[in-house]
Enzyme design. Structure first.
Site, PDB file in Angstrom:
ATOM      1  N   ARG A  76      35.914  28.729  46.242  1.00 28.62           N
ATOM      2  CA  ARG A  76      37.019  28.128  45.480  1.00 28.62           C
ATOM      3  C   ARG A  76      37.882  27.244  46.375  1.00 28.62           C
ATOM      4  NH1 ARG A  76      38.876  32.852  41.081  1.00 28.62           N
ATOM      5  NH2 ARG A  76      36.810  33.755  40.971  1.00 28.62           N
ATOM      6  N   GLU A 125      36.802  44.905  33.754  1.00 32.50           N
ATOM      7  CA  GLU A 125      38.237  45.111  33.535  1.00 32.50           C
ATOM      8  C   GLU A 125      38.494  46.500  32.970  1.00 32.50           C
ATOM      9  OE1 GLU A 125      40.545  41.803  31.294  1.00 32.50           O
ATOM     10  OE2 GLU A 125      38.407  41.640  30.858  1.00 32.50           O
ATOM     11  N   TYR A 176      30.593  39.084  39.697  1.00 37.39           N
ATOM     12  CA  TYR A 176      29.140  38.954  39.897  1.00 37.39           C
ATOM     13  C   TYR A 176      28.839  38.564  41.357  1.00 37.39           C
ATOM     14  CZ  TYR A 176      28.283  38.992  34.790  1.00 37.39           C
ATOM     15  OH  TYR A 176      28.190  39.326  33.465  1.00 37.39           O
TER      16      TYR A 176
HETATM   17  N1  DCP Z   1      31.248  35.689  33.318  1.00 36.95           N
HETATM   18  C1  DCP Z   1      30.195  35.030  32.675  1.00 36.95           C
HETATM   19  N2  DCP Z   1      30.446  33.920  31.919  1.00 36.95           N
HETATM   20  C2  DCP Z   1      31.702  33.459  31.797  1.00 36.95           C
HETATM   21  C3  DCP Z   1      32.764  34.128  32.416  1.00 36.95           C
HETATM   22  C4  DCP Z   1      32.499  35.243  33.197  1.00 36.95           C
HETATM   23  O1  DCP Z   1      29.051  35.440  32.776  1.00 36.95           O
HETATM   24  N3  DCP Z   1      31.925  32.362  31.069  1.00 36.95           N
HETATM   25  C5  DCP Z   1      30.936  36.862  34.167  1.00 36.95           C
HETATM   26  C6  DCP Z   1      30.887  36.480  35.632  1.00 36.95           C
HETATM   27  C7  DCP Z   1      32.141  37.046  36.218  1.00 36.95           C
HETATM   28  C8  DCP Z   1      32.445  38.217  35.323  1.00 36.95           C
HETATM   29  O2  DCP Z   1      31.938  37.866  34.039  1.00 36.95           O
HETATM   30  O3  DCP Z   1      31.978  37.432  37.586  1.00 36.95           O
HETATM   31  C9  DCP Z   1      33.907  38.535  35.225  1.00 36.95           C
HETATM   32  O4  DCP Z   1      34.605  37.383  34.749  1.00 36.95           O
HETATM   33  P1  DCP Z   1      36.088  37.071  35.156  1.00 36.95           P
HETATM   34  O5  DCP Z   1      36.640  36.128  34.147  1.00 36.95           O
HETATM   35  O6  DCP Z   1      36.846  38.352  35.384  1.00 36.95           O
HETATM   36  O7  DCP Z   1      35.998  36.258  36.523  1.00 36.95           O
HETATM   37  P2  DCP Z   1      35.564  36.714  37.981  1.00 36.95           P
HETATM   38  O8  DCP Z   1      35.574  38.198  38.130  1.00 36.95           O
HETATM   39  O9  DCP Z   1      34.281  36.038  38.347  1.00 36.95           O
HETATM   40  O10 DCP Z   1      36.690  36.055  38.881  1.00 36.95           O
HETATM   41  P3  DCP Z   1      38.237  36.444  39.017  1.00 36.95           P
HETATM   42  O11 DCP Z   1      38.383  37.010  40.402  1.00 36.95           O
HETATM   43  O12 DCP Z   1      38.947  35.156  38.858  1.00 36.95           O
HETATM   44  O13 DCP Z   1      38.573  37.459  37.947  1.00 36.95           O
END
Ligand code: DCP
Length: 460
Positions: free
Chosen positions: A60, A121, A23
């Site tokens: 992070r 994914e 996001y």
């Molecule tokens: N998401 C969400 N609520 C959550 C977890 C994730 O709305 N509890 C959304 C925001 C993330 C997206 O889904 O950007 C994808 O989740 P990921 O777990 O793949 O994490 P990220 O892509 O943000 O980070 P990473 O680079 O660690 O995969």
């Protein structure tokens, strides 16, 4: 319930591709001035700065994590830019993220069978592309930045460099396929970056399970290979709960009943012992995963299997009367109808099953026997119909739930129901045969012509 499928005898090359801080990347693409700056995306509920759902890698480094509130994030990283998710129908609107995910799928699906596993994914089966390609003599810098699991143990003689592993891979049929796969995935990741502006990370292995385990090991914008010779060591230290399908009751039972801590600990049990304890199918599945075996196929699916819209109502926001529930079901129905219409127009698909799930708390202490039941019915298109059918499903579920709790009241509950989450979903989605689509469009066309006639008649 996990399903044991025998691993095919021919070598496969499977990749799991996962977008980095997804996001955040979508928001940074919209506002390029944020690129390289600590950035996070927060839920739209502004309480204490909103809950963080995505955290960029720059943030992070300051210790900002998902689930922190925006206010907490500002304390550890004062320069962080916090962006709120867009809102529609009183809830988060994820349309722009879904669409951005589709752009990436369109690029990735060029090289093999592509299964969209979530909003960010994708699994790819690139076996055919690997069989059709030869391993080049020269490897690009990008390919040589790959991580090869267990490299030092595999290849002490040839040295421990990635380049040495790629050169030596020619001698082993499985490793050679993996090396070719690494080149293909590196090229695809580059294409994703060029065409969408997003970076992603990937795991490349001989099955889906191992590819998924590897994709998150080195992030962002990196890829990790899992040669067969590294699997035993990988699973020997992989906590049982980290394995997909072992996060719940089955994982609990393995830990408490068999004292299994790591996936590799399962190697000490025979297949028949695991079958006696957990049933034939699950027993075989456990025996297989202990050895890194999984026959799961990459299903050709670039479109979602279902659409679901939900909202949570934590703590004091929980819904305690039918009018509130009806209001939110109507909001969710509007979003669901919009997504169904988009799917119909863009992909010529229609859904056939409507399902309602709700979470409850406070009033009754729930356990698996008395939790709020999910209900389904035939899906009828149109926001009013969806709202009214979903509300009827809620009423049926509530009546079962109250009857269950009356029959076996739980000590400590106040007896007042309170809804903490509501979800409505549309599934059983099928493509409309082109003849039906033609009839449907003709029907719409006729309707349109009749409307014009009536309009002209009125003003004549
Ligand atoms: N998401 C969400 N609520 C959550 C977890 C994730 O709305 N509890 C959304 C925001 C993330 C997206 O889904 O950007 C994808 O989740 P990921 O777990 O793949 O994490 P990220 O892509 O943000 O980070 P990473 O680079 O660690 O995969």
């Amino acid at each position: 319930m996990p399903v044991a499928r025998p691993e095919p005898s021919e070598v496969r090359v499977i990749a799991h591709v996962d977008l980095d801080c997804f996001y955040v990347q979508v928001e940074q693409r919209k506002r390029p001035e944020l690129r390289g700056k600590p950035t996070g995306v927060v839920q739209y509920n502004p309480w204490r700065g909103g809950g963080l759902i995505a955290v960029g890698y720059e943030a992070r480094q300051f210790g900002v994590t998902r689930n922190m509130r925006g206010d907490e994030a500002k304390k550890v990283c004062p320069n962080i830019e916090l962006i709120q998710v867009p809102v529609a129908h009183g809830k988060a609107d994820l349309t722009q993220y879904r669409d951005a995910g589709s752009e990436v799928v369109a690029v990735l699906s060029r090289k093999g069978t592509c299964e969209r596993a979530s909003i960010d994914e994708v699994y790819l089966d690139i076996t055919d592309a690997c069989v059709a390609s030869a391993l080049e003599e020269q490897f690009s810098d990008d390919v040589l930045k790959s991580h090869v699991l267990g490299l030092s143990e595999i290849d002490n003689e040839a040295g421990t460099t990635v380049e040495a592993w790629f050169r030596k891979s020619v001698a082993d049929a499985r490793d050679r396929m993996l090396a070719i796969g690494a080149v293909i995935i590196s090229d695809l990741r580059k294409a994703v970056l060029m065409e969408t502006g997003f970076t992603c990370s990937a795991g490349i292995a001989h099955n889906k399970m191992l590819a998924k385990l590897a994709s998150g090991m080195h992030k962002p914008a990196q890829q990790t290979l899992v040669p067969s010779s590294s699997v035993t060591k990988l699973l020997a230290t992989l906590p049982i709960k980290k394995m997909k399908q072992l996060g719940g009751k089955l994982g609990d039972s393995l830990q408490s009943d068999l004292r299994v801590v790591f996936v590799g600990d399962l190697l000490q049990f025979s297949e028949s012992k695991l079958q006696n304890l957990y049933g034939i199918n699950t027993g075989t599945w456990l025996w297989n995963i202990a050895r890194g075996l999984s026959g799961d196929e990459v299903k050709p699916r670039t479109l979602p299997k279902s659409h679901s819209c939900g909202k949570t109502f934590p703590g004091p926001k929980s819904l305690k009367n039918l009018a509130e529930v009806k209001h939110w079901i109507t909001e969710l129905a509007m979003e669901l109808q919009e997504r169904l219409e988009t799917d119909l127009c863009q992909n010529h698909r229609m859904a056939h099953l409507l399902t309602l799930h709700a979470g409850t708390s406070q009033g009754y202490k729930t356990n698996s026997d008395n939790k709020f039941p999910s209900k389904s019915c035939v899906l009828r298109y149109g926001k009013e119909k969806i709202a009214s059918d979903a509300f009827k499903l809620f009423e049926r579920a509530l009546s079962d739930y109250l009857a269950q709790n009356k029959a076996s009241p739980i000590k400590g509950g106040s007896g007042i129901w309170a809804v903490t989450s509501l979800f409505i979903g549309a599934s059983n989605i099928w493509a409309i045969p082109s003849v039906s689509m033609w009839c449907f469009c003709s029907f719409l066309g006729l309707l349109y012509v009749r409307m014009i006639h009536s309009f002209v008649f009125l003003f004549w």
